[in-house]
Design an enzyme around this catalytic site. Sequence first.
Site, mmCIF file in Angstrom:
data_model
loop_
_atom_site.group_PDB
_atom_site.id
_atom_site.type_symbol
_atom_site.label_atom_id
_atom_site.label_comp_id
_atom_site.label_asym_id
_atom_site.label_seq_id
_atom_site.Cartn_x
_atom_site.Cartn_y
_atom_site.Cartn_z
ATOM 1 N N CYS A 131 0.802 -1.227 0.000
ATOM 2 C CA CYS A 131 0.000 0.000 0.000
ATOM 3 C C CYS A 131 0.841 1.286 0.000
ATOM 4 C CB CYS A 131 -0.953 0.008 1.190
ATOM 5 S SG CYS A 131 -1.839 -1.538 1.364
ATOM 6 N N HIS A 182 -9.875 1.242 -1.669
ATOM 7 C CA HIS A 182 -8.443 1.119 -1.406
ATOM 8 C C HIS A 182 -7.792 0.531 -2.655
ATOM 9 C CE1 HIS A 182 -4.648 0.557 0.284
ATOM 10 N NE2 HIS A 182 -4.928 -0.075 1.402
ATOM 11 N N HIS A 241 -4.004 7.853 5.099
ATOM 12 C CA HIS A 241 -4.230 6.551 4.456
ATOM 13 C C HIS A 241 -5.697 6.147 4.692
ATOM 14 C CE1 HIS A 241 -2.847 3.012 2.482
ATOM 15 N NE2 HIS A 241 -2.995 2.210 3.511
#
Lengths: 413, 434
Positions: A163, A336, A296
């Site tokens: 990520c 995401h 995030h």
Amino acid sequence: MEQQGPAEPRVVVTGLGMVSAAGPDVGSAWQLIREGRSALAPVELFDSAPYGGALSGEALHLERERGEDRSLQLLRLASAELLADSGWGEEQRGADTGVVLGTCQGAIENAKGIHRSFSSRPHTAPTSEDRRAFAEYRPGFGTQFLADRLGAEGPRSTVGMVCVSSSVAIIHALDLLRRGAARRIVAGGFESFSQFVFSGFHCIGALATGRLRPFDEQRDGTVLGEAAVLLTLERLEDAEARGAHIYAEVLGGGYAADAFHMTAPDPEGGGLERAIRHAFADSGLGTDDVDYVCAHGTGTVFNDGMECATFGRLFAERAASGTMPAISSMKSVFGHTLGAAGALDAVASVLALDRGMLPPSVALEQPIADWDFVCGTGRDCNGELKIALSTNSAFGGNNSALLLARIQRGAQG
Amino acid sequence: MTSDRVVVTGFGVASPFGLGIDALYDGMLAGQSMVGELPSPRSALAPGYGGLVTLKASAIRGLPNSRDMRPGTMTRYTFLSTLALGNAMEHGDCPWDDGDGALRRGFYVASYTNSDRFDKYVRFAHHVIDQDQDRPFINDSEVPQAIRKFSGFEFLKLMNNMPTAHGGIQGRCQGPCNTFLGTPSGGAQAIGRSLAAIRDGLADTMYAGGVGSSAHDHMMMVRATRGLNSSAEVAPVQAGRPFDRGATGIVPGEGSAVLVLERESTARARGAKIYAELAGYGEWFAPPATREGVQPGPEATIRSMAAALKMAGADSGDVDVVAVHGESRNDLDALEASALAESLGSRVSEVPVMALAAHVGSVEAAVGPMGAALVLQALETGKVPGALNRQDPLPEYQGPTSSESVTMDARLGVVSLTTREGVSSALVFRKLEN
């Protein structure tokens, strides 16, 4: 970090390209952000009923094509927008142009194809489709593919840090530009929505049962999306010389590891704090300078809790005085996007700086802290937004931070 | 930026010869190849042989800070990377329980991919036959059931950053950590970028290396479709033939290596043995050949070596020994040989050229770091292995072909890589006077 103050040469963002669940370009993404709407919708790629039903951030506007991996399809479209937006011509091709991309699993759907011909009949002659699928499979292929499309013959590198992949890719690009390895670099990330990765997230219990709600008391998981997100980074002097539109300046970046657990984050966010402090040292900024944090914010209990612990410690004085920077997460809009997430957050930050509007978190109703979480629709800043901090964290305890700044109109440089 | 030199204070290797540089180097000095028949079920895939690391999972247990490392949660890539890092920490007598020292320590590692266990997922997902095309394919409706047979770790361990994540814990690295993907040059890039990280003040110590496992079904299938594997018709120990006309293709192999890089002042302060200075790094990029073929010429490799030597303040006349990619396919080997001839000039016939593929097969992103370990050992011992399986060299290859090892006073060694992906990189190591 020993370095203090902005490094030379200064590096700016002069082009964007983005394909996401919001649409085929940056404009459609920004419209959704401004309006505070989510692009998340029920999964279309496969039957999600066995998983109990779920949402995804698929680029449904983009028909799935046979004959090209989905991730490359996303990259191809994003690169076309980037090229047009950057105003590049023939002179930008060649050894002074590089590509640094991040991805989580690359052309993962092709991995299924790999076994289609071989698992049962390992000695049959490969078809042309096999050869294509296999050639595209390795994670580094996307970088090669993009470099080929752009005519970029300078530095090429592929970052595989889940990520934080594409935010670390941007930091690497910044480093390469500063040391003169190239004059311009396309940096970013790409990720396609796949049943394999969805299934994996399902089996570890990381998916939301309903809406993705970053920093909300009721959050219970994330929603996976897909995107290709690209930024043109170049030296300020070059951008000015060719009269390019300058979206923002990249002031600095940092990344650091937790070394805590191979999958779970350090609950205190030690690694994220170090990454942010590295970015501060790299740019010569401090906590008082930050106007906006594009966090995030995956919507999982652990990640958002860890981030809030970090921000609470880092901005303690500002929290006490009620002057916390504005905070939001783009995950509730786009899902995401894993390897593309860092670049997507960077683009959201760049657009916020360029257009003077704070992007909101969607579906945030009960914030987990009494801070300035941006929710509802985009918030007009009346020119007060100057510095944005974009942060990301990953499985394996890897963390990154980018600091971006608005460029004054008519006074660039 | 620091004016300190960056030095190598340890290096770890896991290879088919065993754990540690001595096992690999002694085997190479003896002219041995560890390429052999692969055990079933791997043998079902052509070419049916390769160089496997046969170390047991328990080999991790005796390494520094590795008591809690769990091989069951690792892919093959992560396991091999963990072995090499642990071996490097041991070789360099590196501290790991030094409190805030962790904040100034990082880990860069390269791997081609990390998906060796994907076959397990696919087996669970059941194949069915598409009646129209008479081809097997994955029944997507079975995937939810299949994935339930995975534990969470089975999925997570396929993430590409897992070698870095495990290594970060093992080496207690809380500074910069990164994973470079998708090219055999990745390991050399990881070392080169680590040099920059120390010089830029991001870290005092960097562990840097690469890992390769090209002997599992997944990568063997990938190469098979592109016609890159070596022939099943040749004897395994003779299959790896860098720069030789008789080469038939890439030989499956496994390996990993990690270097310990430190500021010279940090190394001397802790009384570490210094093996060499990492004096230069260069990388250059050919136009990307996206799907098939190789780069159009040797220029990228020539330029990368020139850049590395320039950074080191050296020239080709100073080079005593070279470690190269030597893929064992004639098209890429011819390019690499041409680059060597151009870079080394009149000395090309006398500078020993070490190529791992003849001894252990293709080690993907580990080829740079393992090559670096070979160069460092050559500088340390003054012995250089002879050329294996290089009896009938390509016309472009003008280097030594003798199988006899040589003894020399090696002061400066180069790792130079030419890759199918068009990414060339070079490292320069210089022996220091202590």
